[in-house]
Design a protein around this motif. Structure first.
Motif, PDB file in Angstrom:
ATOM      1  N   ASP A  73     -14.957  25.955  23.655  1.00 55.41           N
ATOM      2  CA  ASP A  73     -16.412  25.990  23.500  1.00 55.41           C
ATOM      3  C   ASP A  73     -16.941  27.421  23.363  1.00 55.41           C
ATOM      4  O   ASP A  73     -17.966  27.643  22.727  1.00 55.41           O
ATOM      5  N   ASP A  74     -16.243  28.394  23.951  1.00 56.38           N
ATOM      6  CA  ASP A  74     -16.657  29.795  23.802  1.00 56.38           C
ATOM      7  C   ASP A  74     -16.497  30.247  22.355  1.00 56.38           C
ATOM      8  O   ASP A  74     -17.344  30.962  21.818  1.00 56.38           O
ATOM      9  N   PHE A  75     -15.417  29.813  21.718  1.00 56.34           N
ATOM     10  CA  PHE A  75     -15.232  30.138  20.302  1.00 56.34           C
ATOM     11  C   PHE A  75     -16.271  29.412  19.447  1.00 56.34           C
ATOM     12  O   PHE A  75     -16.807  29.990  18.495  1.00 56.34           O
ATOM     13  N   LYS A  76     -16.549  28.165  19.785  1.00 59.13           N
ATOM     14  CA  LYS A  76     -17.570  27.423  19.042  1.00 59.13           C
ATOM     15  C   LYS A  76     -18.927  28.121  19.152  1.00 59.13           C
ATOM     16  O   LYS A  76     -19.652  28.225  18.165  1.00 59.13           O
ATOM     17  N   PHE A  77     -19.243  28.584  20.351  1.00 62.17           N
ATOM     18  CA  PHE A  77     -20.521  29.261  20.547  1.00 62.17           C
ATOM     19  C   PHE A  77     -20.554  30.575  19.765  1.00 62.17           C
ATOM     20  O   PHE A  77     -21.577  30.926  19.181  1.00 62.17           O
ATOM     21  N   ALA A  78     -19.434  31.282  19.728  1.00 67.75           N
ATOM     22  CA  ALA A  78     -19.370  32.536  18.979  1.00 67.75           C
ATOM     23  C   ALA A  78     -19.526  32.290  17.480  1.00 67.75           C
ATOM     24  O   ALA A  78     -20.039  33.148  16.751  1.00 67.75           O
ATOM     25  N   GLN A  83     -22.016  28.056  10.045  1.00 69.76           N
ATOM     26  CA  GLN A  83     -21.814  26.610  10.052  1.00 69.76           C
ATOM     27  C   GLN A  83     -20.530  26.184   9.346  1.00 69.76           C
ATOM     28  O   GLN A  83     -19.891  25.209   9.739  1.00 69.76           O
ATOM     29  N   ARG A  84     -20.138  26.902   8.317  1.00 63.79           N
ATOM     30  CA  ARG A  84     -18.923  26.546   7.585  1.00 63.79           C
ATOM     31  C   ARG A  84     -17.691  26.714   8.476  1.00 63.79           C
ATOM     32  O   ARG A  84     -16.835  25.828   8.551  1.00 63.79           O
ATOM     33  N   LYS A  85     -17.604  27.841   9.167  1.00 55.94           N
ATOM     34  CA  LYS A  85     -16.454  28.072  10.056  1.00 55.94           C
ATOM     35  C   LYS A  85     -16.497  27.149  11.263  1.00 55.94           C
ATOM     36  O   LYS A  85     -15.461  26.637  11.689  1.00 55.94           O
ATOM     37  N   LEU A  86     -17.678  26.928  11.792  1.00 56.61           N
ATOM     38  CA  LEU A  86     -17.819  26.021  12.926  1.00 56.61           C
ATOM     39  C   LEU A  86     -17.404  24.608  12.528  1.00 56.61           C
ATOM     40  O   LEU A  86     -16.694  23.924  13.274  1.00 56.61           O
ATOM     41  N   GLY A  87     -17.800  24.178  11.347  1.00 59.90           N
ATOM     42  CA  GLY A  87     -17.399  22.863  10.848  1.00 59.90           C
ATOM     43  C   GLY A  87     -15.895  22.754  10.684  1.00 59.90           C
ATOM     44  O   GLY A  87     -15.296  21.724  10.997  1.00 59.90           O
ATOM     45  N   ARG A  88     -15.275  23.825  10.218  1.00 61.43           N
ATOM     46  CA  ARG A  88     -13.821  23.826  10.048  1.00 61.43           C
ATOM     47  C   ARG A  88     -13.116  23.749  11.406  1.00 61.43           C
ATOM     48  O   ARG A  88     -12.121  23.036  11.557  1.00 61.43           O
ATOM     49  N   LEU A  92     -10.610  20.801  12.537  1.00 61.85           N
ATOM     50  CA  LEU A  92      -9.250  21.049  13.017  1.00 61.85           C
ATOM     51  C   LEU A  92      -9.033  20.479  14.416  1.00 61.85           C
ATOM     52  O   LEU A  92      -7.942  19.977  14.723  1.00 61.85           O
ATOM     53  N   LEU A  93     -10.052  20.531  15.257  1.00 61.49           N
ATOM     54  CA  LEU A  93      -9.940  19.956  16.593  1.00 61.49           C
ATOM     55  C   LEU A  93      -9.787  18.436  16.530  1.00 61.49           C
ATOM     56  O   LEU A  93      -8.984  17.845  17.260  1.00 61.49           O
ATOM     57  N   ILE A  94     -10.541  17.806  15.641  1.00 64.69           N
ATOM     58  CA  ILE A  94     -10.440  16.351  15.466  1.00 64.69           C
ATOM     59  C   ILE A  94      -9.052  15.990  14.940  1.00 64.69           C
ATOM     60  O   ILE A  94      -8.411  15.054  15.438  1.00 64.69           O
ATOM     61  N   MET A  95      -8.582  16.736  13.944  1.00 63.39           N
ATOM     62  CA  MET A  95      -7.261  16.452  13.384  1.00 63.39           C
ATOM     63  C   MET A  95      -6.154  16.677  14.416  1.00 63.39           C
ATOM     64  O   MET A  95      -5.181  15.927  14.460  1.00 63.39           O
ATOM     65  N   SER A  96      -6.316  17.666  15.262  1.00 62.77           N
ATOM     66  CA  SER A  96      -5.347  17.915  16.322  1.00 62.77           C
ATOM     67  C   SER A  96      -5.278  16.733  17.278  1.00 62.77           C
ATOM     68  O   SER A  96      -4.192  16.317  17.698  1.00 62.77           O
ATOM     69  N   LYS A  97      -6.442  16.177  17.603  1.00 60.57           N
ATOM     70  CA  LYS A  97      -6.495  15.007  18.482  1.00 60.57           C
ATOM     71  C   LYS A  97      -5.857  13.793  17.799  1.00 60.57           C
ATOM     72  O   LYS A  97      -5.112  13.045  18.426  1.00 60.57           O
ATOM     73  N   VAL A  98      -6.122  13.596  16.521  1.00 63.54           N
ATOM     74  CA  VAL A  98      -5.529  12.475  15.776  1.00 63.54           C
ATOM     75  C   VAL A  98      -4.011  12.600  15.752  1.00 63.54           C
ATOM     76  O   VAL A  98      -3.292  11.616  15.987  1.00 63.54           O
ATOM     77  N   ILE A  99      -3.518  13.806  15.513  1.00 62.40           N
ATOM     78  CA  ILE A  99      -2.069  14.018  15.470  1.00 62.40           C
ATOM     79  C   ILE A  99      -1.454  13.785  16.846  1.00 62.40           C
ATOM     80  O   ILE A  99      -0.397  13.156  16.963  1.00 62.40           O
ATOM     81  N   ALA A 100      -2.116  14.267  17.894  1.00 61.45           N
ATOM     82  CA  ALA A 100      -1.601  14.064  19.260  1.00 61.45           C
ATOM     83  C   ALA A 100      -1.561  12.577  19.598  1.00 61.45           C
ATOM     84  O   ALA A 100      -0.584  12.099  20.198  1.00 61.45           O
ATOM     85  N   ASP A 101      -2.602  11.836  19.213  1.00 52.34           N
ATOM     86  CA  ASP A 101      -2.619  10.389  19.462  1.00 52.34           C
ATOM     87  C   ASP A 101      -1.513   9.678  18.690  1.00 52.34           C
ATOM     88  O   ASP A 101      -0.853   8.770  19.218  1.00 52.34           O
ATOM     89  N   ALA A 102      -1.288  10.082  17.450  1.00 52.21           N
ATOM     90  CA  ALA A 102      -0.230   9.469  16.638  1.00 52.21           C
ATOM     91  C   ALA A 102       1.140   9.759  17.238  1.00 52.21           C
ATOM     92  O   ALA A 102       1.996   8.874  17.285  1.00 52.21           O
ATOM     93  N   ARG A 103       1.346  10.975  17.703  1.00 51.31           N
ATOM     94  CA  ARG A 103       2.623  11.304  18.350  1.00 51.31           C
ATOM     95  C   ARG A 103       2.825  10.481  19.609  1.00 51.31           C
ATOM     96  O   ARG A 103       3.930  10.017  19.884  1.00 51.31           O
TER      97      ARG A 103
END
Length: 120
Positions: A73-78, A83-88, A92-103
């Motif tokens: 959240d500190d990086f998100k706040f920074a 908005q483009r980098k924050l969206g990315r 990436l956080l969502i995709m990381s969660k999806v990959i962790a769930d799939a594993r």
């Protein structure tokens, strides 16, 4: 970036942390397959400086929150103003969660099949 962004730090000899990736990235964006080492070095310094500044900003946010450890959240706040980098980052956080769930599902299925085959 930071309030002291105009102040240059003394140049220290750094490793080329991202040289291989930057060469590939430069080629993908239309540069020569084997770019000049000076170009890669300059881009590496820019990327490294950006990452260091971003980490300093995140650490500053954590210290304002009374914490010693940096959170995502500190990086998100920074990055809140870009908005483009924050969206990315969010993507990436969502995709990381999806990959962790799939594993996890794959590991669970693997354990079930191992138990089933051991019981035969």
């Amino acid at each position: 970036m930071a309030a002291d962004a105009g102040i240059r730090r003394p140049r220290t000899r750094r490793q080329h942390l991202f040289a291989k990736e930057l060469k590939s990235l430069m080629y993908a964006f239309g540069d020569d397959p084997d770019p000049l080492p000076e170009s890669v070095q300059v881009l590496d310094e820019i990327v490294t400086d950006y990452i260091v500044d971003m980490c300093h900003d995140a650490a500053r946010m954590a210290s304002r929150g009374g914490r010693n450890k940096i959170k995502v959240d500190d990086f998100k706040f920074a990055l809140r103003k870009d908005q483009r980098k924050l969206g990315r980052v969010e993507e990436l956080l969502i995709m990381s969660k999806v990959i962790a769930d799939a594993r996890k599902q794959f590991d669970d299925k693997q354990e079930v099949s191992d138990v089933a085959s051991a019981g035969k």
